[in-house]
Design a protein around this motif. Structure first.
Motif, PDB file in Angstrom:
ATOM      1  N   THR A  81       0.846  -1.189   0.000  1.00  0.00           N
ATOM      2  CA  THR A  81       0.000   0.000   0.000  1.00  0.00           C
ATOM      3  C   THR A  81       0.885   1.244   0.000  1.00  0.00           C
ATOM      4  O   THR A  81       2.068   1.189   0.355  1.00  0.00           O
ATOM      5  N   ASP A  82       0.279   2.377  -0.366  1.00  0.00           N
ATOM      6  CA  ASP A  82       1.053   3.616  -0.445  1.00  0.00           C
ATOM      7  C   ASP A  82       1.647   4.014   0.904  1.00  0.00           C
ATOM      8  O   ASP A  82       2.721   4.632   0.953  1.00  0.00           O
ATOM      9  N   ASP A  83       0.937   3.682   1.990  1.00  0.00           N
ATOM     10  CA  ASP A  83       1.458   4.038   3.315  1.00  0.00           C
ATOM     11  C   ASP A  83       2.390   2.965   3.882  1.00  0.00           C
ATOM     12  O   ASP A  83       2.865   3.091   5.020  1.00  0.00           O
ATOM     13  N   ASP A  84       2.652   1.921   3.086  1.00  0.00           N
ATOM     14  CA  ASP A  84       3.586   0.840   3.450  1.00  0.00           C
ATOM     15  C   ASP A  84       3.147   0.066   4.692  1.00  0.00           C
ATOM     16  O   ASP A  84       3.959  -0.621   5.320  1.00  0.00           O
ATOM     17  N   SER A  85       1.848   0.135   5.008  1.00  0.00           N
ATOM     18  CA  SER A  85       1.380  -0.569   6.203  1.00  0.00           C
ATOM     19  C   SER A  85       1.005  -2.017   5.935  1.00  0.00           C
ATOM     20  O   SER A  85       1.006  -2.846   6.857  1.00  0.00           O
ATOM     21  N   SER A  86       0.687  -2.332   4.681  1.00  0.00           N
ATOM     22  CA  SER A  86       0.202  -3.677   4.355  1.00  0.00           C
ATOM     23  C   SER A  86       0.654  -4.068   2.952  1.00  0.00           C
ATOM     24  O   SER A  86       1.110  -3.232   2.162  1.00  0.00           O
ATOM     25  N   ALA A  87       0.489  -5.350   2.669  1.00  0.00           N
ATOM     26  CA  ALA A  87       0.741  -5.867   1.329  1.00  0.00           C
ATOM     27  C   ALA A  87      -0.596  -6.213   0.682  1.00  0.00           C
ATOM     28  O   ALA A  87      -1.578  -6.523   1.368  1.00  0.00           O
ATOM     29  N   VAL A  88      -0.638  -6.132  -0.648  1.00  0.00           N
ATOM     30  CA  VAL A  88      -1.856  -6.419  -1.399  1.00  0.00           C
ATOM     31  C   VAL A  88      -1.502  -7.374  -2.543  1.00  0.00           C
ATOM     32  O   VAL A  88      -0.485  -7.187  -3.223  1.00  0.00           O
ATOM     33  N   ALA A  89      -2.345  -8.390  -2.739  1.00  0.00           N
ATOM     34  CA  ALA A  89      -2.191  -9.299  -3.875  1.00  0.00           C
ATOM     35  C   ALA A  89      -3.562  -9.510  -4.505  1.00  0.00           C
ATOM     36  O   ALA A  89      -4.555  -9.692  -3.795  1.00  0.00           O
ATOM     37  N   ILE A  90      -3.625  -9.470  -5.832  1.00  0.00           N
ATOM     38  CA  ILE A  90      -4.880  -9.680  -6.561  1.00  0.00           C
ATOM     39  C   ILE A  90      -4.610 -10.660  -7.693  1.00  0.00           C
ATOM     40  O   ILE A  90      -3.690 -10.462  -8.497  1.00  0.00           O
ATOM     41  N   THR A  91      -5.406 -11.722  -7.743  1.00  0.00           N
ATOM     42  CA  THR A  91      -5.321 -12.704  -8.820  1.00  0.00           C
ATOM     43  C   THR A  91      -6.522 -12.533  -9.741  1.00  0.00           C
ATOM     44  O   THR A  91      -7.668 -12.527  -9.269  1.00  0.00           O
ATOM     45  N   VAL A  92      -6.275 -12.385 -11.047  1.00  0.00           N
ATOM     46  CA  VAL A  92      -7.334 -12.183 -12.032  1.00  0.00           C
ATOM     47  C   VAL A  92      -7.341 -13.360 -13.006  1.00  0.00           C
ATOM     48  O   VAL A  92      -6.289 -13.731 -13.577  1.00  0.00           O
ATOM     49  N   ARG A  93      -8.552 -13.923 -13.201  1.00  0.00           N
ATOM     50  CA  ARG A  93      -8.691 -15.036 -14.149  1.00  0.00           C
ATOM     51  C   ARG A  93     -10.153 -15.186 -14.551  1.00  0.00           C
ATOM     52  O   ARG A  93     -11.030 -15.202 -13.676  1.00  0.00           O
ATOM     53  N   ASP A  94     -10.399 -15.277 -15.865  1.00  0.00           N
ATOM     54  CA  ASP A  94     -11.752 -15.498 -16.386  1.00  0.00           C
ATOM     55  C   ASP A  94     -12.752 -14.484 -15.834  1.00  0.00           C
ATOM     56  O   ASP A  94     -13.855 -14.845 -15.397  1.00  0.00           O
ATOM     57  N   ASP A  95     -12.388 -13.204 -15.861  1.00  0.00           N
ATOM     58  CA  ASP A  95     -13.264 -12.116 -15.409  1.00  0.00           C
ATOM     59  C   ASP A  95     -13.650 -12.231 -13.939  1.00  0.00           C
ATOM     60  O   ASP A  95     -14.652 -11.658 -13.500  1.00  0.00           O
ATOM     61  N   LYS A  96     -12.872 -12.955 -13.171  1.00  0.00           N
ATOM     62  CA  LYS A  96     -13.045 -13.062 -11.723  1.00  0.00           C
ATOM     63  C   LYS A  96     -11.762 -12.634 -11.047  1.00  0.00           C
ATOM     64  O   LYS A  96     -10.677 -12.695 -11.631  1.00  0.00           O
ATOM     65  N   ALA A  97     -11.881 -12.189  -9.794  1.00  0.00           N
ATOM     66  CA  ALA A  97     -10.687 -11.755  -9.070  1.00  0.00           C
ATOM     67  C   ALA A  97     -10.797 -12.135  -7.601  1.00  0.00           C
ATOM     68  O   ALA A  97     -11.884 -12.108  -7.003  1.00  0.00           O
ATOM     69  N   ILE A  98      -9.669 -12.519  -7.029  1.00  0.00           N
ATOM     70  CA  ILE A  98      -9.537 -12.763  -5.591  1.00  0.00           C
ATOM     71  C   ILE A  98      -8.380 -11.916  -5.088  1.00  0.00           C
ATOM     72  O   ILE A  98      -7.321 -11.838  -5.740  1.00  0.00           O
ATOM     73  N   ALA A  99      -8.558 -11.276  -3.944  1.00  0.00           N
ATOM     74  CA  ALA A  99      -7.519 -10.411  -3.382  1.00  0.00           C
ATOM     75  C   ALA A  99      -7.268 -10.778  -1.918  1.00  0.00           C
ATOM     76  O   ALA A  99      -8.147 -11.313  -1.225  1.00  0.00           O
ATOM     77  N   TYR A 100      -6.059 -10.455  -1.488  1.00  0.00           N
ATOM     78  CA  TYR A 100      -5.679 -10.669  -0.096  1.00  0.00           C
ATOM     79  C   TYR A 100      -4.937  -9.427   0.360  1.00  0.00           C
ATOM     80  O   TYR A 100      -3.976  -8.975  -0.281  1.00  0.00           O
TER      81      TYR A 100
END
Length: 226
Positions: A81-100
């Protein structure tokens, strides 16, 4: 008889004078009023037609076409994140997405949703968590993650082979194990491991195999896909 001559002449003169006065009185001209000339007609002549008024000109410019946004290429996007407080991951496949979204200590959220044709996505998770993002070019996602009471803008890149998003679910020594890991491009790992719902920093995994040891037992963390 000679005396009556001048009298007759005088009388004759008087009569002539009276006759002339009477004639002038009866034949004198009275002033006449000026004749009123009719004003020229203001009507158009029968052979003349009024020219039609010009049709109104439309001065409004035609609407400009809105350039379409970039679609989100399939793959895994990771970063901080811009404030460096957390990490972000997003997986995109077949017009679907999962993020953590994870801070590596005690705050995390799994989110999922659809990817729109215009390159935007809106994901939701438990507890009112949300994530909105859109493609920036073909290798970046820009958005904001809202987890708990905080909102965190981010710009993350499409990951290389060594980075990605992993998850493990198992039972170790009678405890339910739930683990999530974000492996960043520089090799840093951010994750949380829950034992029966209690969070703690996750142990490191082997990104090549997903192998991880939890309480002396080896587990396998697998890449996350929608």
């Amino acid at each position: 008889m000679k005396r009556s001559g001048p009298l007759l002449t005088l009388l004759a003169g008087l009569l002539v004078g009276l006759f002339m006065l009477s004639l002038n009185a009866t034949t004198g001209e009275k002033p006449t009023s000026a004749a009123v000339q009719p004003s020229p007609s203001t009507k158009a002549s029968p052979g003349t037609k009024a020219s039609p008024s010009a049709a109104p000109t439309n001065t409004t410019p035609p609407p400009r076409a809105t350039p379409s946004a970039t679609a989100v290429p399939e793959g895994v996007y990771t970063g901080r994140t811009d404030d460096d407080s957390s990490a972000v991951a997003i997986t995109v496949r077949d017009d679907k997405a999962i993020a953590y979204v994870c801070d590596g200590h005690n705050i995390e959220s799994w989110l999922q949703g659809d990817v729109k044709a215009d390159g935007s996505l809106r994901l939701t998770g438990k507890g009112g968590a949300s994530l909105e993002a859109e493609a920036k070019g073909t290798r970046q996602l820009r958005g904001t993650a809202t987890v708990g009471s905080g909102s965190h803008p981010f710009t993350i890149d499409r990951s290389k082979k060594s980075s990605g998003l992993y998850r493990a679910n198992s039972t170790v020594a009678g405890a339910k194990i739930e683990g999530g890991w974000i492996v960043l491009p520089d090799g840093e790992q951010v994750g949380i491991l829950k034992r029966d719902g209690k969070p703690s920093p996750a142990p490191r995994i082997d990104p090549e195999t997903g192998a991880v040891t939890v309480d002396g037992q080896q587990l396998t963390a697998r890449p996350v896909t929608p």
